[in-house]
Design a protein around this motif. Structure first.
Motif, PDB file in Angstrom:
ATOM      1  N   GLN A  82     -23.168  54.638 -72.051  1.00 36.26           N
ATOM      2  CA  GLN A  82     -23.300  54.254 -73.461  1.00 36.26           C
ATOM      3  C   GLN A  82     -22.644  55.281 -74.378  1.00 36.26           C
ATOM      4  OE1 GLN A  82     -27.350  54.040 -74.938  1.00 36.26           O
ATOM      5  NE2 GLN A  82     -26.786  52.451 -76.392  1.00 36.26           N
ATOM      6  N   ILE A  83     -22.820  56.553 -74.080  1.00 35.40           N
ATOM      7  CA  ILE A  83     -22.199  57.600 -74.904  1.00 35.40           C
ATOM      8  C   ILE A  83     -20.677  57.464 -74.874  1.00 35.40           C
ATOM      9  CG2 ILE A  83     -21.765  60.083 -75.081  1.00 35.40           C
ATOM     10  CD1 ILE A  83     -24.647  60.540 -74.166  1.00 35.40           C
ATOM     11  N   TYR A  84     -20.115  57.248 -73.678  1.00 36.00           N
ATOM     12  CA  TYR A  84     -18.660  57.114 -73.577  1.00 36.00           C
ATOM     13  C   TYR A  84     -18.169  55.872 -74.314  1.00 36.00           C
ATOM     14  CZ  TYR A  84     -18.739  60.807 -70.035  1.00 36.00           C
ATOM     15  OH  TYR A  84     -18.889  62.002 -69.372  1.00 36.00           O
ATOM     16  N   LEU A  92     -13.550  57.179 -69.072  1.00 37.37           N
ATOM     17  CA  LEU A  92     -14.844  57.734 -68.685  1.00 37.37           C
ATOM     18  C   LEU A  92     -15.924  56.656 -68.699  1.00 37.37           C
ATOM     19  CD1 LEU A  92     -14.676  61.102 -70.663  1.00 37.37           C
ATOM     20  CD2 LEU A  92     -14.497  60.802 -68.187  1.00 37.37           C
ATOM     21  N   ALA A  93     -15.847  55.740 -69.671  1.00 38.71           N
ATOM     22  CA  ALA A  93     -16.820  54.651 -69.749  1.00 38.71           C
ATOM     23  C   ALA A  93     -16.726  53.761 -68.511  1.00 38.71           C
ATOM     24  CB  ALA A  93     -16.592  53.827 -71.011  1.00 38.71           C
ATOM     25  N   LEU A  94     -15.508  53.445 -68.099  1.00 40.25           N
ATOM     26  CA  LEU A  94     -15.318  52.589 -66.931  1.00 40.25           C
ATOM     27  C   LEU A  94     -15.902  53.231 -65.674  1.00 40.25           C
ATOM     28  CD1 LEU A  94     -14.134  50.078 -65.609  1.00 40.25           C
ATOM     29  CD2 LEU A  94     -11.940  51.293 -65.433  1.00 40.25           C
ATOM     30  N   ALA A  95     -15.605  54.500 -65.475  1.00 38.54           N
ATOM     31  CA  ALA A  95     -16.139  55.202 -64.303  1.00 38.54           C
ATOM     32  C   ALA A  95     -17.660  55.247 -64.340  1.00 38.54           C
ATOM     33  CB  ALA A  95     -15.567  56.619 -64.242  1.00 38.54           C
ATOM     34  N   ILE A 123     -27.093  46.952 -68.830  1.00 44.30           N
ATOM     35  CA  ILE A 123     -25.818  47.306 -68.192  1.00 44.30           C
ATOM     36  C   ILE A 123     -24.744  46.293 -68.554  1.00 44.30           C
ATOM     37  CG2 ILE A 123     -24.631  47.531 -65.973  1.00 44.30           C
ATOM     38  CD1 ILE A 123     -27.323  48.655 -64.870  1.00 44.30           C
ATOM     39  N   LYS A 124     -25.085  45.007 -68.486  1.00 40.81           N
ATOM     40  CA  LYS A 124     -24.120  43.977 -68.852  1.00 40.81           C
ATOM     41  C   LYS A 124     -23.707  44.122 -70.312  1.00 40.81           C
ATOM     42  CE  LYS A 124     -25.436  40.532 -65.404  1.00 40.81           C
ATOM     43  NZ  LYS A 124     -24.128  40.513 -64.707  1.00 40.81           N
ATOM     44  N   GLN A 125     -24.650  44.524 -71.157  1.00 39.39           N
ATOM     45  CA  GLN A 125     -24.322  44.735 -72.563  1.00 39.39           C
ATOM     46  C   GLN A 125     -23.285  45.844 -72.711  1.00 39.39           C
ATOM     47  OE1 GLN A 125     -27.674  45.021 -75.210  1.00 39.39           O
ATOM     48  NE2 GLN A 125     -26.495  46.046 -76.792  1.00 39.39           N
ATOM     49  N   GLN A 126     -23.426  46.904 -71.933  1.00 37.01           N
ATOM     50  CA  GLN A 126     -22.447  47.988 -72.005  1.00 37.01           C
ATOM     51  C   GLN A 126     -21.088  47.561 -71.441  1.00 37.01           C
ATOM     52  OE1 GLN A 126     -22.653  50.898 -73.652  1.00 37.01           O
ATOM     53  NE2 GLN A 126     -24.562  50.003 -74.378  1.00 37.01           N
ATOM     54  N   TRP A 127     -21.105  46.734 -70.388  1.00 36.74           N
ATOM     55  CA  TRP A 127     -19.839  46.185 -69.895  1.00 36.74           C
ATOM     56  C   TRP A 127     -19.171  45.348 -70.981  1.00 36.74           C
ATOM     57  CZ3 TRP A 127     -16.713  47.459 -66.193  1.00 36.74           C
ATOM     58  CH2 TRP A 127     -17.185  48.058 -65.019  1.00 36.74           C
ATOM     59  N   LEU A 128     -19.979  44.575 -71.710  1.00 37.69           N
ATOM     60  CA  LEU A 128     -19.440  43.770 -72.805  1.00 37.69           C
ATOM     61  C   LEU A 128     -18.810  44.650 -73.886  1.00 37.69           C
ATOM     62  CD1 LEU A 128     -22.301  41.143 -73.104  1.00 37.69           C
ATOM     63  CD2 LEU A 128     -19.891  40.609 -72.710  1.00 37.69           C
ATOM     64  N   GLU A 129     -19.499  45.742 -74.219  1.00 41.31           N
ATOM     65  CA  GLU A 129     -18.962  46.666 -75.219  1.00 41.31           C
ATOM     66  C   GLU A 129     -17.625  47.235 -74.744  1.00 41.31           C
ATOM     67  OE1 GLU A 129     -20.119  47.127 -78.127  1.00 41.31           O
ATOM     68  OE2 GLU A 129     -22.178  46.357 -78.005  1.00 41.31           O
ATOM     69  N   TYR A 130     -17.564  47.559 -73.462  1.00 37.24           N
ATOM     70  CA  TYR A 130     -16.331  48.112 -72.894  1.00 37.24           C
ATOM     71  C   TYR A 130     -15.191  47.096 -72.969  1.00 37.24           C
ATOM     72  CZ  TYR A 130     -12.901  49.496 -69.406  1.00 37.24           C
ATOM     73  OH  TYR A 130     -11.726  49.786 -68.767  1.00 37.24           O
ATOM     74  N   TYR A 131     -15.431  45.883 -72.459  1.00 37.28           N
ATOM     75  CA  TYR A 131     -14.380  44.860 -72.455  1.00 37.28           C
ATOM     76  C   TYR A 131     -13.965  44.470 -73.866  1.00 37.28           C
ATOM     77  CZ  TYR A 131     -14.909  44.089 -67.416  1.00 37.28           C
ATOM     78  OH  TYR A 131     -14.924  44.241 -66.058  1.00 37.28           O
TER      79      TYR A 131
END
Length: 214
Positions: A82-84, A92-95, A123-131
């Protein structure tokens, strides 16, 4: 942390500093005592570092916790991702997100069904933020569909958070029909929520479903 947030809302810097100092003293003692291997200690210390604007210390604290704490560790790994994400550090977020998925699988036997559902949602929410940050709307759509299917919950509060989050995310990427459906499901759980009503009405109109407007 609740007292610190209340002090921030009041805008009382002296009170904020006092509350932070007290929290650091308590958590510092835990870190060298009974809480030395407890994830909560490191999660709380990391939150304090973020409140003080010290991102590097927050990251280091989480990494220390991941190194010395006993499982389950998924909360610490999730906070790192989440921080990344928040600081727009995609590599770093992806890793960290890949590691979070792995950690959840490892921690699964130690978590009850409610915990697994909530961590899976987060976790899925953070993946969504990343994508979303990468502009990958296809992946965002796929993750949202997966979120709605895989984290379906009999707990109404959890289900409300899932549907409301999905509705807003679908709306942001222009999938108005899916957004409207998620808004309506959320409204079934919180019929007096004005924000959900506004979102549903907007998306129903945009998806030509005015007959469903409420």
């Amino acid at each position: 942390m609740g007292r610190i947030l209340n002090a921030k809302r009041l805008g009382n810097q002296q009170l904020i500093d006092t509350q932070i100092g007290q929290a650091e003293e308590i958590l510092g003692k835990l870190r060298v005592g009974s809480g030395i291997r407890v994830p909560f200690t490191y999660a709380s210390l990391s939150e304090l570092a973020l409140v003080k604007g010290d991102k590097e210390k927050a990251i280091q604290t989480l990494e220390d916790g991941l190194r010395v704490c006993e499982p389950p560790l998924v909360d610490l790994q999730l906070r790192l991702a989440q921080i990344y994400n928040l600081n727009n550090e995609p590599e770093l977020a992806l890793a960290a997100l890949k590691k979070t998925d792995e950690t959840l699988r490892q921690d699964s036997p130690r978590l009850n069904s409610a915990q697994q559902t909530e961590f899976s949602r987060a976790i899925k929410q953070q993946w969504l933020e990343y994508y979303n940050a990468q502009g990958n709307l296809v992946a965002v759509n796929e993750q949202l569909d997966s979120l709605l299917v895989s984290t379906a919950s009999s707990d109404s509060n959890t289900e409300l958070r899932i549907q409301a989050f999905a509705a807003e995310a679908f709306r942001k990427i222009g999938y108005c029909d899916k957004a409207a459906t998620a808004y309506l499901r959320a409204l079934a759980l919180a019929p007096k929520n004005d924000s959900l009503h506004r979102g549903a009405a907007e998306c129903l109109v945009k998806s030509n479903r005015t007959e469903d407007a409420i």
